[in-house]
Motif scaffolding. Structure first.
Motif, PDB file in Angstrom:
ATOM      1  N   ARG A   1       0.368  -1.518  -0.066  1.00  0.00           N
ATOM      2  CA  ARG A   1      -0.274   0.101  -0.292  1.00  0.00           C
ATOM      3  C   ARG A   1       0.457   1.375   0.127  1.00  0.00           C
ATOM      4  NH1 ARG A   1      -2.673  -4.248   3.387  1.00  0.00           N
ATOM      5  NH2 ARG A   1      -0.996  -3.657   4.045  1.00  0.00           N
TER       6      ARG A   1
ATOM      7  N   TYR B  34      -0.314   5.879   4.213  1.00  0.00           N
ATOM      8  CA  TYR B  34      -0.769   4.307   4.652  1.00  0.00           C
ATOM      9  C   TYR B  34      -0.078   4.113   5.276  1.00  0.00           C
ATOM     10  CZ  TYR B  34      -4.828   5.845   1.375  1.00  0.00           C
ATOM     11  OH  TYR B  34      -5.657   6.489   0.801  1.00  0.00           O
TER      12      TYR B  34
ATOM     13  N   PHE C 210      -9.066   6.389   6.020  1.00  0.00           N
ATOM     14  CA  PHE C 210      -8.929   7.759   5.588  1.00  0.00           C
ATOM     15  C   PHE C 210      -9.674   8.567   4.446  1.00  0.00           C
ATOM     16  CE2 PHE C 210      -5.442   4.336   6.505  1.00  0.00           C
ATOM     17  CZ  PHE C 210      -4.674   5.072   7.185  1.00  0.00           C
TER      18      PHE C 210
ATOM     19  N   GLY D 102      -8.243  10.822   9.955  1.00  0.00           N
ATOM     20  CA  GLY D 102      -8.540   8.995  10.110  1.00  0.00           C
ATOM     21  C   GLY D 102      -8.647   8.893  10.763  1.00  0.00           C
TER      22      GLY D 102
END
Length: 244
Positions: A70, A74, A100, A215
């Protein structure tokens, strides 16, 4: 990456991403599609912000033994979540999702006093991604570094105006709010239920936007838990759009 401030309910980390990671995160921000969102706190006073489509990952995000492929931003944020059980609890035992979304706040907009309790949330985080932000442009994140329920009185009536309910608790707080300037590449970690606000972005900001990746750390579905018990006189749910 360096921790610059820590309270009972928040942590501030500066220079969170390295230069290559920061450039990549900003590219993600600029490529994202946004929609205009009305405030769920005080639509008449807050103005509108812009939110991207959200995404979420499971508790494997950020674990060093899991190769997810990813984006680095993140993974790095997931790693910080794992490293702060005092704020967020422990993966799988307490939470199983990290979500997120990118946000943009234009000049004249703000987000009134609120908390983000409920919906299985254990905490949240805000990473500032704009390229520059002089302090005179406003947009500070202000928060109360106290347990909101300690400010609730037994004879308090159920609120008919959620913003005013929060303002009453702010007025009762024995300490002043902590003001966190939205410095580029600054990460703020916040425990769930913390009363906070986004100060209005000053008109001198012109066309510059207050840009963040925001987030939530949460449990969901049948595993949703309530960390603070059943008493929810403090705002139970201000929807997920009431973020940073």
């Amino acid at each position: 990456m360096r921790e610059t401030q820590r309270g009972d309910r928040f942590v501030v980390i500066d220079d969170f991403l390295d230069p290559a990671e920061l450039t990549a995160a900003r590219r993600m921000l600029h490529r994202a599609s946004f929609e205009s969102i009305e405030s769920v706190v005080s639509p008449a006073d807050d103005g509108r912000a812009f939110r991207s489509r959200g995404t979420y990952f499971g508790p494997e995000l950020g674990r060093p033994d899991v190769r997810g492929g990813r984006p680095a931003v993140y993974e790095k944020l997931g790693g910080v979540v794992h490293s702060e059980p005092g704020l967020y609890g422990r993966a799988e035992r307490d939470w199983d999702r990290v979500s997120f979304a990118f946000w943009k706040y234009p000049a004249g907009s703000r987000l009134g006093w609120h908390n983000d309790a409920g919906q299985g949330r254990w905490g949240e985080f805000v990473l500032f991604l704009h390229e520059r932000w002089p302090a005179s442009w406003g947009g500070e994140l202000l928060l109360l570094d106290v347990d909101a329920e300690s400010l609730v009185r037994p004879d308090d009536a159920a609120p008919d105006n959620l913003l005013r309910r929060m303002e009453v608790l702010v007025e009762r707080c024995p300490s002043n709010p902590v003001a966190i300037v939205p410095k580029p590449n600054r990460l703020v970690l916040v425990r769930t239920g913390t009363i906070h606000t986004i100060s209005r972005v000053d008109p001198v900001a012109g066309d510059n936007l207050r840009c963040t990746l925001t987030g939530f750390v949460s449990a969901h579905g049948e595993r949703e838990t309530n960390r603070h018990g059943g008493r929810r006189m403090v705002t139970e749910v201000l929807a997920g759009s009431a973020t940073r």
